[in-house]
Write a protein that holds these residues in place. Structure first.
Motif, PDB file in Angstrom:
ATOM      1  N   LYS A  12      -9.530   8.756  -5.775  1.00 65.05           N
ATOM      2  CA  LYS A  12      -8.411   9.114  -6.646  1.00 65.05           C
ATOM      3  C   LYS A  12      -8.100   7.981  -7.622  1.00 65.05           C
ATOM      4  CE  LYS A  12      -6.115  12.252  -3.387  1.00 65.05           C
ATOM      5  NZ  LYS A  12      -4.892  12.522  -2.601  1.00 65.05           N
ATOM      6  N   GLU A  13      -8.020   6.770  -7.089  1.00 67.18           N
ATOM      7  CA  GLU A  13      -7.708   5.608  -7.928  1.00 67.18           C
ATOM      8  C   GLU A  13      -8.790   5.374  -8.978  1.00 67.18           C
ATOM      9  OE1 GLU A  13      -7.067   2.339  -5.336  1.00 67.18           O
ATOM     10  OE2 GLU A  13      -5.355   3.249  -4.320  1.00 67.18           O
ATOM     11  N   LYS A  14     -10.046   5.537  -8.566  1.00 65.35           N
ATOM     12  CA  LYS A  14     -11.151   5.334  -9.512  1.00 65.35           C
ATOM     13  C   LYS A  14     -11.117   6.368 -10.635  1.00 65.35           C
ATOM     14  CE  LYS A  14     -14.626   2.925  -6.729  1.00 65.35           C
ATOM     15  NZ  LYS A  14     -16.003   2.959  -6.215  1.00 65.35           N
ATOM     16  N   LEU A  15     -10.873   7.608 -10.283  1.00 66.81           N
ATOM     17  CA  LEU A  15     -10.806   8.663 -11.293  1.00 66.81           C
ATOM     18  C   LEU A  15      -9.688   8.391 -12.294  1.00 66.81           C
ATOM     19  CD1 LEU A  15     -11.371  11.984  -9.304  1.00 66.81           C
ATOM     20  CD2 LEU A  15     -12.792  11.105 -11.161  1.00 66.81           C
ATOM     21  N   ILE A  16      -8.547   8.018 -11.780  1.00 68.04           N
ATOM     22  CA  ILE A  16      -7.398   7.754 -12.655  1.00 68.04           C
ATOM     23  C   ILE A  16      -7.721   6.634 -13.633  1.00 68.04           C
ATOM     24  CG2 ILE A  16      -5.052   6.825 -12.676  1.00 68.04           C
ATOM     25  CD1 ILE A  16      -4.601   8.448 -10.047  1.00 68.04           C
ATOM     26  N   LYS A  17      -8.358   5.560 -13.149  1.00 69.31           N
ATOM     27  CA  LYS A  17      -8.708   4.445 -14.035  1.00 69.31           C
ATOM     28  C   LYS A  17      -9.791   4.832 -15.041  1.00 69.31           C
ATOM     29  CE  LYS A  17      -7.341   0.322 -11.526  1.00 69.31           C
ATOM     30  NZ  LYS A  17      -7.775  -1.009 -11.024  1.00 69.31           N
ATOM     31  N   LEU A  18     -10.745   5.652 -14.609  1.00 69.53           N
ATOM     32  CA  LEU A  18     -11.831   6.054 -15.512  1.00 69.53           C
ATOM     33  C   LEU A  18     -11.319   6.855 -16.698  1.00 69.53           C
ATOM     34  CD1 LEU A  18     -14.731   6.992 -13.061  1.00 69.53           C
ATOM     35  CD2 LEU A  18     -14.769   5.211 -14.810  1.00 69.53           C
ATOM     36  N   PHE A  19     -10.274   7.638 -16.484  1.00 64.80           N
ATOM     37  CA  PHE A  19      -9.738   8.461 -17.562  1.00 64.80           C
ATOM     38  C   PHE A  19      -8.589   7.790 -18.320  1.00 64.80           C
ATOM     39  CE2 PHE A  19     -11.665  11.780 -14.835  1.00 64.80           C
ATOM     40  CZ  PHE A  19     -12.483  12.375 -15.783  1.00 64.80           C
TER      41      PHE A  19
END
Length: 447
Positions: free
Chosen positions: A305-312
């Motif tokens: 979840k954290e990675k996805l949020i940062k990627l976008f």
């Protein structure tokens, strides 16, 4: 300058001093006023030693230029004969000698002639003889910048033949001449090299690829190959940030963005850098792709979840703030479960400025899917919104809660909607929206 009658004395002395550290310096001093034909035994002994024992390479490099033509010709003929293949021959001493000679440009003409006419043609026939192959690799590597391109291509063709049986040595040798092969040869054989990607070979192949990355272009019709290599094997890289930087430097759009983000979920990398460098690749995706990425990865665990949020986070089009607008614009083409996931993904970034899109999606879901799981998720989303965020849309939020209260077949849903109405300060708004029996039920859940 010495008298010729005394040459035997000096020849004997120098021959006996051949193992001395200062031997080459003594011969150089002697040659300043005398010709080396006066030292036949010394030169013969040195030539014998240099082809049979280690440690004389530097002496030969210093003294060979002082030889007479006859002495030099004899040396080169001997070296030439030792560069051909023989099953009984060891090549370490000859290889070390040639590498030492490569340090002096004065010997290039003779050495290139031997490499072109003997060594490269030799490995074309004896590439399956490991000792001779390794000898050829060492020699060609030493002279790679001076060998003709056509002969480098011939040499590299041999490496492509042995890559299946001696992968590491073949790839390392190819990397050495990688920038020097012809464009046509390189493009023709890169597919072969891609067939040998493993954890152990990845770094070598990555160097080969990035060393000639300009050859991946529309004209060569191989951009897809490059993307597949960079994306599909990023988990093998010891420096995935460099792979991300390479993608950013050479592409504005890729077809495998979904695969890339999936790979990134399971490896360590600089998340802030990735968000910045991949922003344009994300921006150039269709919303359908973005939704598929999020719904596939969301919910695996908190790290994902954290990675996805940062990627976008650095995307202009699909930033965590803007994304809810894009989903709302395309909600009718998105299935129920994906819309519910997108609501959860976006809720943390809902503000008073984008809440209208958030509300529109919830209203759409209730209109088309008045089911318990949908009501459950919508109630959870609304309960997580602050009063400050909903202040300008209290009426719309209230209507959603009333819709669930009135139409849901689940008593639990009706109870939860009643509690949320009260918690969000919407109790006054429902008085003219519920009949007397509904108001009675509503109050019962609050007692």
């Amino acid at each position: 300058e010495i008298d010729e009658n005394e040459s035997d004395i000096f020849d004997t002395f120098f021959a006996d001093s051949i193992n001395a550290v200062e031997f080459a310096d003594m011969i150089e001093s002697f040659s300043q006023k005398n010709i080396l034909t006066m030292l036949p035994n010394t030169i013969e002994k040195l030539n014998n030693y240099v082809f049979e024992e280690e440690g004389y390479e530097s002496d030969i490099r210093k003294l060979l230029k002082l030889y007479t033509d006859e002495q030099a010709n004899e040396f080169w003929q001997k070296l030439k004969s030792l560069c051909s293949y023989s099953s009984s021959r060891e090549y370490e001493i000859v290889s070390a000698l040639i590498v030492e000679l490569s340090k002096d440009n004065q010997y290039d003409k003779e050495m290139i002639n031997i490499i072109d006419n003997d060594i490269i043609s030799g490995i074309a026939s004896y590439y399956n003889k490991n000792s001779y192959l390794m000898f050829a690799i060492q020699v060609v590597s030493a002279y790679k910048d001076k060998i003709s391109q056509s002969n480098l291509d011939k040499y590299s063709s041999v490496l492509m033949k042995v890559i299946s049986t001696d992968t590491d040595n073949a790839l390392n040798a190819y990397r050495t001449v990688n920038r020097l092969n012809s464009n046509d040869f390189w493009c023709k054989h890169i597919d072969t090299i891609f067939g040998y990607v493993t954890k152990g070979t990845y770094a070598i192949i990555y160097d080969i690829v990035t060393g000639r990355i300009e050859l991946f272009n529309k004209e060569n019709n191989n951009l897809t190959q490059l993307v597949e290599f960079l994306v599909d094997y990023i988990d093998l890289s010891n420096d995935p940030d460099d792979v991300i930087n390479t993608l950013n430097a050479h592409f504005t759009k890729i077809s495998r963005i979904e695969n890339l983000i999936h790979m990134l979920m399971n490896i360590e990398y600089d998340e802030d850098n990735a968000g910045i460098k991949l922003a344009k690749l994300v921006d150039n995706c269709k919303i359908e792709v973005i939704i598929k990425i999020i719904t596939n990865e969301w919910g695996a665990d908190e790290v994902h979840k954290e990675k996805l949020i940062k990627l976008f986070s650095k995307s202009e089009k699909y930033s965590n703030y803007e994304l809810i607008h894009r989903v709302n614009e395309n909600k009718e083409s998105v299935n129920k479960n994906d819309l519910l996931i997108m609501l959860e993904f976006c809720e943390e970034y809902v503000t008073e400025n984008n809440i209208e899109s958030f509300i529109n999606i919830m209203e759409y879901l209730l209109t088309n899917y008045l089911e318990k799981d949908v009501c459950d998720q919508i109630l959870m989303r609304i309960s997580n919104l602050t009063k400050n965020v909903i202040v300008k849309h209290r009426e719309s939020i209230c209507m959603i809660l009333v819709e669930i209260f009135r139409k849901s077949s689940s008593e639990e849903n009706r109870r939860r909607s009643s509690i949320i109405i009260k918690d969000k300060g919407l109790s006054r708004k429902i008085r003219n929206k519920l009949d007397e029996n509904e108001l009675k039920e509503y109050r019962s859940y609050l007692s």
